[in-house]
Design a protein around this motif. Structure first.
Motif, PDB file in Angstrom:
ATOM      1  N   MET A   1       0.819  -1.186   0.000  1.00  0.00           N
ATOM      2  CA  MET A   1       0.000   0.000   0.000  1.00  0.00           C
ATOM      3  C   MET A   1       0.862   1.249   0.000  1.00  0.00           C
ATOM      4  O   MET A   1       0.472   2.262  -0.519  1.00  0.00           O
ATOM      5  CB  MET A   1      -0.929  -0.013   1.212  1.00  0.00           C
ATOM      6  N   GLY A   2       2.034   1.200   0.596  1.00  0.00           N
ATOM      7  CA  GLY A   2       2.850   2.399   0.694  1.00  0.00           C
ATOM      8  C   GLY A   2       2.273   3.314   1.763  1.00  0.00           C
ATOM      9  O   GLY A   2       1.353   2.972   2.465  1.00  0.00           O
ATOM     10  N   THR A   3       2.829   4.492   1.905  1.00  0.00           N
ATOM     11  CA  THR A   3       2.329   5.439   2.881  1.00  0.00           C
ATOM     12  C   THR A   3       1.102   6.145   2.324  1.00  0.00           C
ATOM     13  O   THR A   3       1.174   6.751   1.262  1.00  0.00           O
ATOM     14  CB  THR A   3       3.409   6.476   3.229  1.00  0.00           C
ATOM     15  N   PRO A   4      -0.021   6.062   3.036  1.00  0.00           N
ATOM     16  CA  PRO A   4      -1.236   6.721   2.561  1.00  0.00           C
ATOM     17  C   PRO A   4      -1.053   8.232   2.493  1.00  0.00           C
ATOM     18  O   PRO A   4      -0.311   8.818   3.263  1.00  0.00           O
ATOM     19  CB  PRO A   4      -2.277   6.345   3.617  1.00  0.00           C
ATOM     20  N   GLU A   5      -1.749   8.847   1.595  1.00  0.00           N
ATOM     21  CA  GLU A   5      -1.645  10.286   1.393  1.00  0.00           C
ATOM     22  C   GLU A   5      -2.542  11.082   2.335  1.00  0.00           C
ATOM     23  O   GLU A   5      -2.175  12.162   2.757  1.00  0.00           O
ATOM     24  CB  GLU A   5      -2.025  10.626  -0.054  1.00  0.00           C
ATOM     25  N   ILE A   6      -3.728  10.572   2.638  1.00  0.00           N
ATOM     26  CA  ILE A   6      -4.706  11.344   3.406  1.00  0.00           C
ATOM     27  C   ILE A   6      -4.997  10.644   4.732  1.00  0.00           C
ATOM     28  O   ILE A   6      -5.537   9.548   4.762  1.00  0.00           O
ATOM     29  CB  ILE A   6      -6.016  11.528   2.607  1.00  0.00           C
ATOM     30  N   TRP A   7      -4.637  11.290   5.832  1.00  0.00           N
ATOM     31  CA  TRP A   7      -4.896  10.775   7.171  1.00  0.00           C
ATOM     32  C   TRP A   7      -6.018  11.594   7.796  1.00  0.00           C
ATOM     33  O   TRP A   7      -6.115  12.796   7.599  1.00  0.00           O
ATOM     34  CB  TRP A   7      -3.644  10.898   8.034  1.00  0.00           C
ATOM     35  N   ARG A   8      -6.875  10.930   8.575  1.00  0.00           N
ATOM     36  CA  ARG A   8      -7.919  11.645   9.311  1.00  0.00           C
ATOM     37  C   ARG A   8      -7.956  11.121  10.735  1.00  0.00           C
ATOM     38  O   ARG A   8      -7.647   9.955  10.993  1.00  0.00           O
ATOM     39  CB  ARG A   8      -9.278  11.506   8.634  1.00  0.00           C
ATOM     40  N   LYS A   9      -8.331  11.980  11.661  1.00  0.00           N
ATOM     41  CA  LYS A   9      -8.383  11.592  13.063  1.00  0.00           C
ATOM     42  C   LYS A   9      -9.632  10.781  13.349  1.00  0.00           C
ATOM     43  O   LYS A   9     -10.688  11.005  12.770  1.00  0.00           O
ATOM     44  CB  LYS A   9      -8.367  12.820  13.961  1.00  0.00           C
ATOM     45  N   SER A  10      -9.484   9.870  14.276  1.00  0.00           N
ATOM     46  CA  SER A  10     -10.616   9.077  14.729  1.00  0.00           C
ATOM     47  C   SER A  10     -11.669   9.981  15.353  1.00  0.00           C
ATOM     48  O   SER A  10     -11.352  10.982  15.990  1.00  0.00           O
ATOM     49  CB  SER A  10     -10.141   8.064  15.771  1.00  0.00           C
ATOM     50  N   SER A  11     -12.919   9.609  15.189  1.00  0.00           N
ATOM     51  CA  SER A  11     -13.999  10.365  15.814  1.00  0.00           C
ATOM     52  C   SER A  11     -13.994  10.181  17.330  1.00  0.00           C
ATOM     53  O   SER A  11     -14.689  10.884  18.053  1.00  0.00           O
ATOM     54  CB  SER A  11     -15.348   9.943  15.235  1.00  0.00           C
ATOM     55  N   TYR A  12     -13.205   9.249  17.829  1.00  0.00           N
ATOM     56  CA  TYR A  12     -13.092   8.996  19.265  1.00  0.00           C
ATOM     57  C   TYR A  12     -11.844   9.635  19.858  1.00  0.00           C
ATOM     58  O   TYR A  12     -11.381   9.242  20.918  1.00  0.00           O
ATOM     59  CB  TYR A  12     -13.067   7.485  19.532  1.00  0.00           C
ATOM     60  N   SER A  13     -11.286  10.643  19.207  1.00  0.00           N
ATOM     61  CA  SER A  13     -10.046  11.265  19.639  1.00  0.00           C
ATOM     62  C   SER A  13     -10.177  12.044  20.935  1.00  0.00           C
ATOM     63  O   SER A  13      -9.197  12.288  21.610  1.00  0.00           O
ATOM     64  CB  SER A  13      -9.529  12.222  18.562  1.00  0.00           C
ATOM     65  N   GLY A  14     -11.346  12.471  21.247  1.00  0.00           N
ATOM     66  CA  GLY A  14     -11.534  13.294  22.429  1.00  0.00           C
ATOM     67  C   GLY A  14     -11.491  14.764  22.069  1.00  0.00           C
ATOM     68  O   GLY A  14     -11.134  15.140  20.961  1.00  0.00           O
ATOM     69  N   GLY A  15     -11.835  15.577  23.034  1.00  0.00           N
ATOM     70  CA  GLY A  15     -11.872  17.012  22.809  1.00  0.00           C
ATOM     71  C   GLY A  15     -10.512  17.654  22.924  1.00  0.00           C
ATOM     72  O   GLY A  15      -9.485  16.984  23.055  1.00  0.00           O
ATOM     73  N   GLY A  16     -10.509  18.960  22.888  1.00  0.00           N
ATOM     74  CA  GLY A  16      -9.270  19.709  23.053  1.00  0.00           C
ATOM     75  C   GLY A  16      -8.309  19.479  21.914  1.00  0.00           C
ATOM     76  O   GLY A  16      -8.674  19.513  20.751  1.00  0.00           O
ATOM     77  N   ASP A  17      -7.066  19.203  22.281  1.00  0.00           N
ATOM     78  CA  ASP A  17      -6.036  19.044  21.249  1.00  0.00           C
ATOM     79  C   ASP A  17      -5.938  17.622  20.714  1.00  0.00           C
ATOM     80  O   ASP A  17      -5.047  17.321  19.942  1.00  0.00           O
ATOM     81  CB  ASP A  17      -4.682  19.519  21.765  1.00  0.00           C
ATOM     82  N   GLY A  18      -6.831  16.739  21.121  1.00  0.00           N
ATOM     83  CA  GLY A  18      -6.839  15.380  20.587  1.00  0.00           C
ATOM     84  C   GLY A  18      -5.638  14.558  20.997  1.00  0.00           C
ATOM     85  O   GLY A  18      -5.075  13.817  20.205  1.00  0.00           O
ATOM     86  N   ASN A  19      -5.221  14.680  22.268  1.00  0.00           N
ATOM     87  CA  ASN A  19      -4.030  13.958  22.730  1.00  0.00           C
ATOM     88  C   ASN A  19      -4.147  12.450  22.612  1.00  0.00           C
ATOM     89  O   ASN A  19      -3.158  11.762  22.440  1.00  0.00           O
ATOM     90  CB  ASN A  19      -3.707  14.334  24.174  1.00  0.00           C
ATOM     91  N   ASN A  20      -5.329  11.921  22.749  1.00  0.00           N
ATOM     92  CA  ASN A  20      -5.540  10.479  22.666  1.00  0.00           C
ATOM     93  C   ASN A  20      -6.082  10.148  21.289  1.00  0.00           C
ATOM     94  O   ASN A  20      -7.226   9.763  21.137  1.00  0.00           O
ATOM     95  CB  ASN A  20      -6.507  10.012  23.754  1.00  0.00           C
ATOM     96  N   CYS A  21      -5.241  10.288  20.287  1.00  0.00           N
ATOM     97  CA  CYS A  21      -5.745  10.222  18.928  1.00  0.00           C
ATOM     98  C   CYS A  21      -5.113   9.122  18.095  1.00  0.00           C
ATOM     99  O   CYS A  21      -3.911   8.917  18.103  1.00  0.00           O
ATOM    100  CB  CYS A  21      -5.508  11.558  18.241  1.00  0.00           C
ATOM    101  N   VAL A  22      -5.965   8.473  17.359  1.00  0.00           N
ATOM    102  CA  VAL A  22      -5.542   7.526  16.342  1.00  0.00           C
ATOM    103  C   VAL A  22      -5.954   8.112  15.007  1.00  0.00           C
ATOM    104  O   VAL A  22      -7.042   8.672  14.880  1.00  0.00           O
ATOM    105  CB  VAL A  22      -6.223   6.157  16.560  1.00  0.00           C
ATOM    106  N   GLU A  23      -5.083   8.006  14.020  1.00  0.00           N
ATOM    107  CA  GLU A  23      -5.410   8.471  12.678  1.00  0.00           C
ATOM    108  C   GLU A  23      -5.559   7.267  11.761  1.00  0.00           C
ATOM    109  O   GLU A  23      -4.933   6.229  11.978  1.00  0.00           O
ATOM    110  CB  GLU A  23      -4.310   9.382  12.137  1.00  0.00           C
ATOM    111  N   ILE A  24      -6.391   7.419  10.750  1.00  0.00           N
ATOM    112  CA  ILE A  24      -6.627   6.343   9.800  1.00  0.00           C
ATOM    113  C   ILE A  24      -6.554   6.897   8.380  1.00  0.00           C
ATOM    114  O   ILE A  24      -6.891   8.049   8.136  1.00  0.00           O
ATOM    115  CB  ILE A  24      -7.997   5.668  10.044  1.00  0.00           C
ATOM    116  N   ALA A  25      -6.060   6.071   7.491  1.00  0.00           N
ATOM    117  CA  ALA A  25      -6.054   6.391   6.060  1.00  0.00           C
ATOM    118  C   ALA A  25      -6.491   5.128   5.342  1.00  0.00           C
ATOM    119  O   ALA A  25      -6.184   4.015   5.769  1.00  0.00           O
ATOM    120  CB  ALA A  25      -4.671   6.819   5.596  1.00  0.00           C
ATOM    121  N   GLY A  26      -7.210   5.294   4.273  1.00  0.00           N
ATOM    122  CA  GLY A  26      -7.719   4.114   3.592  1.00  0.00           C
ATOM    123  C   GLY A  26      -7.602   4.180   2.093  1.00  0.00           C
ATOM    124  O   GLY A  26      -7.363   5.233   1.503  1.00  0.00           O
ATOM    125  N   SER A  27      -7.725   3.014   1.522  1.00  0.00           N
ATOM    126  CA  SER A  27      -7.792   2.849   0.077  1.00  0.00           C
ATOM    127  C   SER A  27      -8.859   1.782  -0.156  1.00  0.00           C
ATOM    128  O   SER A  27      -9.356   1.192   0.801  1.00  0.00           O
ATOM    129  CB  SER A  27      -6.436   2.400  -0.475  1.00  0.00           C
TER     130      SER A  27
END
Length: 68
Positions: A1-27
């Motif tokens: 797959m290589g490195t995905p181009e578009i990353w987005r934060k999980s909707s469960y990241s939490g408020g504020g600065d999103g310290n507890n964040c997972v990002e996902i990219a898909g194809s």
């Protein structure tokens, strides 16, 4: 797959600065997951069908465990 181009934060990241964040990219064939606090430390890559099944299972467990 290589490195995905578009990353987005999980909707469960939490408020504020999103310290507890997972990002996902898909194809169409794969999903990739990384820690937004350390994006260069590694990426987990899954086949799309397996990742879809995994997420569906998490949602099922969450609904089953919600208080009534």
């Amino acid at each position: 797959m290589g490195t995905p181009e578009i990353w987005r934060k999980s909707s469960y990241s939490g408020g504020g600065d999103g310290n507890n964040c997972v990002e996902i990219a898909g194809s169409p064939t794969h999903a990739a997951v990384r820690d937004s606090k350390a994006p260069n430390r590694g990426i987990l890559t899954f086949q799309a069908a397996a990742f879809t099944t995994f997420v569906a299972s998490l949602k099922e467990v969450t609904v089953r465990n919600e208080p009534h």
